[in-house]
Design a protein around this motif. Sequence first.
Motif, PDB file in Angstrom:
ATOM      1  N   GLU A  67      10.647   1.017  -5.895  1.00 28.53           N
ATOM      2  CA  GLU A  67       9.570   0.238  -6.510  1.00 28.53           C
ATOM      3  C   GLU A  67       8.584   1.144  -7.248  1.00 28.53           C
ATOM      4  OE1 GLU A  67       7.794  -2.128  -3.490  1.00 28.53           O
ATOM      5  OE2 GLU A  67       9.642  -3.250  -3.053  1.00 28.53           O
ATOM      6  N   ALA A  68       8.288   2.308  -6.673  1.00 28.24           N
ATOM      7  CA  ALA A  68       7.351   3.239  -7.302  1.00 28.24           C
ATOM      8  C   ALA A  68       7.925   3.770  -8.614  1.00 28.24           C
ATOM      9  CB  ALA A  68       7.041   4.388  -6.355  1.00 28.24           C
ATOM     10  N   VAL A  69       9.190   4.129  -8.586  1.00 35.14           N
ATOM     11  CA  VAL A  69       9.846   4.631  -9.796  1.00 35.14           C
ATOM     12  C   VAL A  69       9.900   3.544 -10.853  1.00 35.14           C
ATOM     13  CG1 VAL A  69      12.048   5.420 -10.750  1.00 35.14           C
ATOM     14  CG2 VAL A  69      11.176   6.426  -8.637  1.00 35.14           C
ATOM     15  N   THR A 128       2.759   5.893  -2.976  1.00 38.47           N
ATOM     16  CA  THR A 128       3.904   6.653  -3.489  1.00 38.47           C
ATOM     17  C   THR A 128       3.793   6.828  -5.002  1.00 38.47           C
ATOM     18  OG1 THR A 128       5.308   5.798  -1.701  1.00 38.47           O
ATOM     19  CG2 THR A 128       6.424   6.741  -3.616  1.00 38.47           C
ATOM     20  N   ILE A 129       3.360   5.790  -5.686  1.00 42.69           N
ATOM     21  CA  ILE A 129       3.134   5.891  -7.128  1.00 42.69           C
ATOM     22  C   ILE A 129       2.119   6.982  -7.425  1.00 42.69           C
ATOM     23  CG2 ILE A 129       2.154   4.699  -9.132  1.00 42.69           C
ATOM     24  CD1 ILE A 129       3.304   2.090  -7.960  1.00 42.69           C
ATOM     25  N   THR A 130       1.036   6.992  -6.659  1.00 39.88           N
ATOM     26  CA  THR A 130      -0.019   7.995  -6.856  1.00 39.88           C
ATOM     27  C   THR A 130       0.506   9.403  -6.620  1.00 39.88           C
ATOM     28  OG1 THR A 130      -1.746   6.429  -6.215  1.00 39.88           O
ATOM     29  CG2 THR A 130      -2.285   8.769  -6.064  1.00 39.88           C
ATOM     30  N   ARG A 131       1.299   9.567  -5.569  1.00 39.33           N
ATOM     31  CA  ARG A 131       1.829  10.898  -5.253  1.00 39.33           C
ATOM     32  C   ARG A 131       2.787  11.384  -6.333  1.00 39.33           C
ATOM     33  NH1 ARG A 131       4.057  10.407   0.741  1.00 39.33           N
ATOM     34  NH2 ARG A 131       4.510  12.635   0.423  1.00 39.33           N
ATOM     35  N   ARG A 174       0.831  -1.198   0.000  1.00 42.69           N
ATOM     36  CA  ARG A 174       0.000   0.000   0.000  1.00 42.69           C
ATOM     37  C   ARG A 174       0.869   1.253   0.000  1.00 42.69           C
ATOM     38  NH1 ARG A 174      -4.199  -0.015   4.547  1.00 42.69           N
ATOM     39  NH2 ARG A 174      -2.945   1.534   5.654  1.00 42.69           N
ATOM     40  N   ARG A 175       1.973   1.211   0.723  1.00 38.26           N
ATOM     41  CA  ARG A 175       2.888   2.358   0.718  1.00 38.26           C
ATOM     42  C   ARG A 175       3.410   2.617  -0.688  1.00 38.26           C
ATOM     43  NH1 ARG A 175       5.185   0.155   5.484  1.00 38.26           N
ATOM     44  NH2 ARG A 175       6.986  -0.567   4.279  1.00 38.26           N
ATOM     45  N   ARG A 207       2.206  14.629  -9.074  1.00 32.67           N
ATOM     46  CA  ARG A 207       3.160  15.726  -9.216  1.00 32.67           C
ATOM     47  C   ARG A 207       3.645  15.864 -10.648  1.00 32.67           C
ATOM     48  NH1 ARG A 207       6.912  15.205  -3.825  1.00 32.67           N
ATOM     49  NH2 ARG A 207       7.904  17.065  -4.722  1.00 32.67           N
ATOM     50  N   ILE A 208       3.767  14.726 -11.331  1.00 32.31           N
ATOM     51  CA  ILE A 208       4.158  14.765 -12.741  1.00 32.31           C
ATOM     52  C   ILE A 208       3.040  15.385 -13.575  1.00 32.31           C
ATOM     53  CG2 ILE A 208       4.637  13.327 -14.763  1.00 32.31           C
ATOM     54  CD1 ILE A 208       6.047  11.375 -12.793  1.00 32.31           C
ATOM     55  N   MET A 209       1.804  14.958 -13.327  1.00 33.16           N
ATOM     56  CA  MET A 209       0.670  15.486 -14.084  1.00 33.16           C
ATOM     57  C   MET A 209       0.443  16.972 -13.810  1.00 33.16           C
ATOM     58  SD  MET A 209      -2.124  12.377 -13.952  1.00 33.16           S
ATOM     59  CE  MET A 209      -3.262  13.318 -14.988  1.00 33.16           C
ATOM     60  N   ALA A 210       0.807  17.414 -12.614  1.00 31.72           N
ATOM     61  CA  ALA A 210       0.645  18.827 -12.267  1.00 31.72           C
ATOM     62  C   ALA A 210       1.730  19.694 -12.891  1.00 31.72           C
ATOM     63  CB  ALA A 210       0.660  18.994 -10.750  1.00 31.72           C
TER      64      ALA A 210
END
Length: 226
Positions: free
Chosen positions: A57-59, A19-22, A14-15, A26-29
């Motif tokens: 892992e998120a990257v 992190t992927i979502t966050r 879940r972490r 930020r990229i989309m913004a």
Amino acid sequence: MPPAVDSTVPPRGRRTNETITRLRRRIMAGEWPVGSRIPTEPQLVEDLGVGRNTVREAVRALAHAGVLECRQGSGTYVLSTDELAPVVARRLTDDRMTEVIEVRRAFEVEAARLAARRRTAEDLAALDAALAAREAAWHGGAVAEFVEADVALHTAVVAAAHNGMLAELYASVATALHSTVAQAMGDTLTPDRHVDHGRLVAAIRAGDPDLAAREAGAFLESAPKA
């Protein structure tokens, strides 16, 4: 007795998803534009308040989705703001251009219809500016500049529809959109390839959804035209 589990600490999976979502938000913004390098792994660990493995892992997940690219010895760069765009780009081939035109028609006809109902004064000003830039690019004679201006006008129509999901889906086919316009124009801008989009903008301004839809679909009816 087994040690107590701290329920305030989310499971590792879940972490990672959080992190992927966050990172994606930020990229989309636009915090890290396409082509730019994102912060280093240690910087992200400190900034996001998660562990090194979670960041890694998120990257890796975003790189697999085509949003990021890890370059050995250089860093990690933003390839796209949209996970669909790389997928569409990989599937884009000359023999699928007819499908691309059909998808464009589905998006752009409905966008024009909605824009005629929802356009604001700001939208109309943006459409006028985009139309003027498109005409100026045509008279300038540079194909690449005209393609960019034409795509910008179509994108302004979609923006005037005020449907966030439609705008995101349309952005995902940006590469395909550029390709269809470029293919329609060829190497030079000749009079027989010019399509007047003034009537489309006028229909949106008049608040006539049916007319706007007809105008948007007319130039995508058969052959690839911009």
